[in-house]
Design a protein around this motif. Structure first.
Motif, PDB file in Angstrom:
ATOM      1  N   TYR A 138       1.300   2.640  14.730  1.00 41.43           N
ATOM      2  CA  TYR A 138       2.062   2.298  13.541  1.00 41.43           C
ATOM      3  C   TYR A 138       1.090   1.957  12.407  1.00 41.43           C
ATOM      4  N   TYR A 139       1.308   2.601  11.276  1.00 39.77           N
ATOM      5  CA  TYR A 139       0.433   2.440  10.123  1.00 39.77           C
ATOM      6  C   TYR A 139       1.183   1.787   8.973  1.00 39.77           C
ATOM      7  N   CYS A 140       0.517   0.846   8.348  1.00 32.87           N
ATOM      8  CA  CYS A 140       1.044   0.217   7.150  1.00 32.87           C
ATOM      9  C   CYS A 140       0.593   1.027   5.930  1.00 32.87           C
ATOM     10  N   ASN A 141       1.469   1.109   4.950  1.00 28.23           N
ATOM     11  CA  ASN A 141       1.163   1.836   3.723  1.00 28.23           C
ATOM     12  C   ASN A 141       1.550   0.997   2.516  1.00 28.23           C
ATOM     13  N   ALA A 142       0.749   1.083   1.485  1.00 23.81           N
ATOM     14  CA  ALA A 142       1.092   0.432   0.222  1.00 23.81           C
ATOM     15  C   ALA A 142       0.890   1.425  -0.920  1.00 23.81           C
ATOM     16  N   LYS A 143       1.868   1.489  -1.803  1.00 25.10           N
ATOM     17  CA  LYS A 143       1.746   2.272  -3.029  1.00 25.10           C
ATOM     18  C   LYS A 143       1.542   1.278  -4.161  1.00 25.10           C
ATOM     19  N   TYR A 144       0.405   1.390  -4.825  1.00 27.25           N
ATOM     20  CA  TYR A 144       0.044   0.377  -5.792  1.00 27.25           C
ATOM     21  C   TYR A 144      -0.498   1.000  -7.070  1.00 27.25           C
ATOM     22  N   VAL A 145      -0.449   0.180  -8.123  1.00 27.39           N
ATOM     23  CA  VAL A 145      -0.952   0.598  -9.431  1.00 27.39           C
ATOM     24  C   VAL A 145      -1.979  -0.428  -9.889  1.00 27.39           C
ATOM     25  N   PRO A 146      -3.212  -0.010 -10.107  1.00 26.46           N
ATOM     26  CA  PRO A 146      -4.206  -0.948 -10.633  1.00 26.46           C
ATOM     27  C   PRO A 146      -3.821  -1.400 -12.047  1.00 26.46           C
ATOM     28  N   ILE A 147      -4.204  -2.610 -12.368  1.00 28.40           N
ATOM     29  CA  ILE A 147      -3.944  -3.119 -13.723  1.00 28.40           C
ATOM     30  C   ILE A 147      -4.599  -2.191 -14.740  1.00 28.40           C
ATOM     31  N   LEU A 148      -3.902  -1.929 -15.823  1.00 23.91           N
ATOM     32  CA  LEU A 148      -4.351  -1.063 -16.923  1.00 23.91           C
ATOM     33  C   LEU A 148      -4.346   0.405 -16.527  1.00 23.91           C
ATOM     34  N   SER A 149      -3.763   0.718 -15.398  1.00 25.12           N
ATOM     35  CA  SER A 149      -3.634   2.114 -14.976  1.00 25.12           C
ATOM     36  C   SER A 149      -2.158   2.478 -14.896  1.00 25.12           C
ATOM     37  N   ARG A 150      -1.860   3.755 -15.078  1.00 32.10           N
ATOM     38  CA  ARG A 150      -0.494   4.227 -14.910  1.00 32.10           C
ATOM     39  C   ARG A 150      -0.349   5.069 -13.648  1.00 32.10           C
ATOM     40  N   ARG A 151      -1.441   5.227 -12.957  1.00 34.23           N
ATOM     41  CA  ARG A 151      -1.420   6.087 -11.779  1.00 34.23           C
ATOM     42  C   ARG A 151      -1.168   5.251 -10.539  1.00 34.23           C
ATOM     43  N   GLU A 152      -0.364   5.790  -9.655  1.00 33.20           N
ATOM     44  CA  GLU A 152      -0.064   5.125  -8.390  1.00 33.20           C
ATOM     45  C   GLU A 152      -0.982   5.667  -7.301  1.00 33.20           C
ATOM     46  N   TYR A 153      -1.464   4.768  -6.482  1.00 33.99           N
ATOM     47  CA  TYR A 153      -2.360   5.129  -5.384  1.00 33.99           C
ATOM     48  C   TYR A 153      -1.745   4.727  -4.053  1.00 33.99           C
ATOM     49  N   ASP A 154      -2.239   5.363  -3.002  1.00 37.55           N
ATOM     50  CA  ASP A 154      -1.831   5.051  -1.631  1.00 37.55           C
ATOM     51  C   ASP A 154      -2.967   4.348  -0.913  1.00 37.55           C
ATOM     52  N   SER A 155      -2.618   3.341  -0.140  1.00 34.84           N
ATOM     53  CA  SER A 155      -3.579   2.715   0.753  1.00 34.84           C
ATOM     54  C   SER A 155      -2.968   2.655   2.145  1.00 34.84           C
ATOM     55  N   TRP A 156      -3.803   2.848   3.160  1.00 34.09           N
ATOM     56  CA  TRP A 156      -3.345   2.854   4.552  1.00 34.09           C
ATOM     57  C   TRP A 156      -4.115   1.832   5.365  1.00 34.09           C
ATOM     58  N   GLY A 157      -3.429   1.218   6.295  1.00 25.23           N
ATOM     59  CA  GLY A 157      -4.081   0.360   7.253  1.00 25.23           C
ATOM     60  C   GLY A 157      -4.721   1.165   8.365  1.00 25.23           C
ATOM     61  N   GLN A 158      -5.390   0.481   9.266  1.00 24.09           N
ATOM     62  CA  GLN A 158      -6.112   1.162  10.336  1.00 24.09           C
ATOM     63  C   GLN A 158      -5.202   1.548  11.495  1.00 24.09           C
ATOM     64  N   GLY A 159      -4.010   1.003  11.511  1.00 27.02           N
ATOM     65  CA  GLY A 159      -3.043   1.325  12.554  1.00 27.02           C
ATOM     66  C   GLY A 159      -3.053   0.307  13.681  1.00 27.02           C
ATOM     67  N   THR A 160      -1.889   0.115  14.270  1.00 28.78           N
ATOM     68  CA  THR A 160      -1.757  -0.769  15.419  1.00 28.78           C
ATOM     69  C   THR A 160      -0.932  -0.063  16.490  1.00 28.78           C
ATOM     70  N   GLN A 161      -1.395  -0.123  17.721  1.00 29.92           N
ATOM     71  CA  GLN A 161      -0.748   0.603  18.807  1.00 29.92           C
ATOM     72  C   GLN A 161       0.471  -0.154  19.321  1.00 29.92           C
ATOM     73  N   VAL A 162       1.556   0.554  19.451  1.00 32.18           N
ATOM     74  CA  VAL A 162       2.764   0.031  20.099  1.00 32.18           C
ATOM     75  C   VAL A 162       3.051   0.921  21.297  1.00 32.18           C
ATOM     76  N   THR A 163       3.117   0.316  22.462  1.00 36.57           N
ATOM     77  CA  THR A 163       3.392   1.054  23.686  1.00 36.57           C
ATOM     78  C   THR A 163       4.611   0.443  24.358  1.00 36.57           C
ATOM     79  N   VAL A 164       5.603   1.282  24.617  1.00 35.48           N
ATOM     80  CA  VAL A 164       6.832   0.832  25.268  1.00 35.48           C
ATOM     81  C   VAL A 164       6.873   1.432  26.659  1.00 35.48           C
ATOM     82  N   SER A 165       6.909   0.569  27.655  1.00 40.25           N
ATOM     83  CA  SER A 165       6.940   1.041  29.041  1.00 40.25           C
ATOM     84  C   SER A 165       8.380   1.092  29.536  1.00 40.25           C
ATOM     85  N   SER A 166       8.659   2.121  30.303  1.00 38.08           N
ATOM     86  CA  SER A 166      10.031   2.287  30.810  1.00 38.08           C
ATOM     87  C   SER A 166      10.176   1.714  32.200  1.00 38.08           C
TER      88      SER A 166
END
Length: 121
Positions: A93-121
């Motif tokens: 599972y990856y976290c994502n943020a869409k952000y705009v730097p101050i004084l900018s009009r452009r939106e950027y993407d940032s991603w986390g490193q990911g975290t494993q989720v394992t569901v056992s049956s």
């Protein structure tokens, strides 16, 4: 630039619950939207849920009713409460943020490193 750090993944039995957290850090930006995506082995990354700064949410159909996304704007933190987990939820599972730097009009993407989720049956 926004840095994202996820936590809360792990191993859980089918039917169980997990809560993921993602904290954004950095300076000089405004976050428009945060969200969670996931990628299972051999599959493409897919949307789980997103939440805007105005608390509007969007969920993938398969997560509706089981997952809840929430956000603490004051702390730039997003949470994902996952209930009734099944084996098909096993993924990184990856976290994502869409952000705009101050004084900018452009939106950027940032991603986390990911975290494993394992569901056992």
């Amino acid at each position: 630039q926004v840095q994202l750090v996820e936590s809360g993944g792990g191993l859980v039995q089918a039917g169980g619950s997990l809560r993921l957290s993602c904290a954004a850090s950095g300076r000089g930006f405004s976050i428009n939207e945060m969200g969670w995506y996931r990628q299972a082995p051999g599959k493409q990354r897919e949307l789980v849920a997103t939440i805007t700064s105005g608390d509007s949410t969007n969920y993938a159909d398969s997560m509706k009713g089981r997952f809840t996304i929430s956000r603490d704007n004051g702390k730039n933190t997003v949470f994902l409460q996952m209930n009734s987990l099944n084996s098909e939820d096993t993924a990184v599972y990856y976290c994502n943020a869409k952000y705009v730097p101050i004084l900018s009009r452009r939106e950027y993407d940032s991603w986390g490193q990911g975290t494993q989720v394992t569901v056992s049956s």
